[in-house]
Design a protein around this motif. Structure first.
Motif, PDB file in Angstrom:
ATOM      1  N   PHE A   1       0.803  -1.217   0.000  1.00  0.00           N
ATOM      2  CA  PHE A   1       0.000   0.000   0.000  1.00  0.00           C
ATOM      3  C   PHE A   1       0.844   1.279   0.000  1.00  0.00           C
ATOM      4  O   PHE A   1       0.484   2.243  -0.672  1.00  0.00           O
ATOM      5  CB  PHE A   1      -0.965   0.014   1.185  1.00  0.00           C
ATOM      6  N   MET A   2       1.949   1.296   0.724  1.00  0.00           N
ATOM      7  CA  MET A   2       2.737   2.523   0.832  1.00  0.00           C
ATOM      8  C   MET A   2       3.797   2.629  -0.272  1.00  0.00           C
ATOM      9  O   MET A   2       3.839   3.620  -0.990  1.00  0.00           O
ATOM     10  CB  MET A   2       3.357   2.620   2.214  1.00  0.00           C
TER      11      MET A   2
ATOM     12  N   LYS B   1      -0.044   7.127   2.169  1.00  0.00           N
ATOM     13  CA  LYS B   1       0.797   7.663   3.233  1.00  0.00           C
ATOM     14  C   LYS B   1       0.329   7.217   4.614  1.00  0.00           C
ATOM     15  O   LYS B   1       1.133   7.018   5.503  1.00  0.00           O
ATOM     16  CB  LYS B   1       0.821   9.178   3.153  1.00  0.00           C
ATOM     17  N   ASN B   2      -0.970   7.085   4.797  1.00  0.00           N
ATOM     18  CA  ASN B   2      -1.531   6.752   6.103  1.00  0.00           C
ATOM     19  C   ASN B   2      -2.182   5.371   6.061  1.00  0.00           C
ATOM     20  O   ASN B   2      -3.395   5.247   6.110  1.00  0.00           O
ATOM     21  CB  ASN B   2      -2.558   7.802   6.524  1.00  0.00           C
TER      22      ASN B   2
END
Length: 77
Positions: free
Chosen positions: A21-22, A28-29
């Motif tokens: 995901f990042m 970012k979160n």
């Protein structure tokens, strides 16, 4: 491959989510308050964590399944 029913999989699940995901998708979160209450699942190939998901109860009491992630090199296998 193994589906682990253990209580210590969050570090492996978090690493998979960070990569997918990042790093890959640019979020970012990725981590939130649900992580503390969630049941984390991790699929292993030997010692390597390759896929993950989490499940938690929402305020209505319904179980939500989400944050499903598979390492890029393991998709389609």
């Amino acid at each position: 491959m193994e589906l682990a029913f253990r209580t210590d999989v969050f570090p492996d699940a978090a690493e998979i989510r960070r990569k997918v995901f990042m790093e890959e998708q640019g979020y970012k979160n990725e981590f939130d308050d649900h992580d503390a209450e969630a049941v984390h699942l991790c699929i292993y190939d030997g010692e390597e964590g390759i896929a993950t998901a989490r499940s938690y109860r929402n305020p209505e009491g319904v179980w939500v399944l989400g944050r499903v992630a598979v390492l890029r090199e393991r998709r389609g296998q």
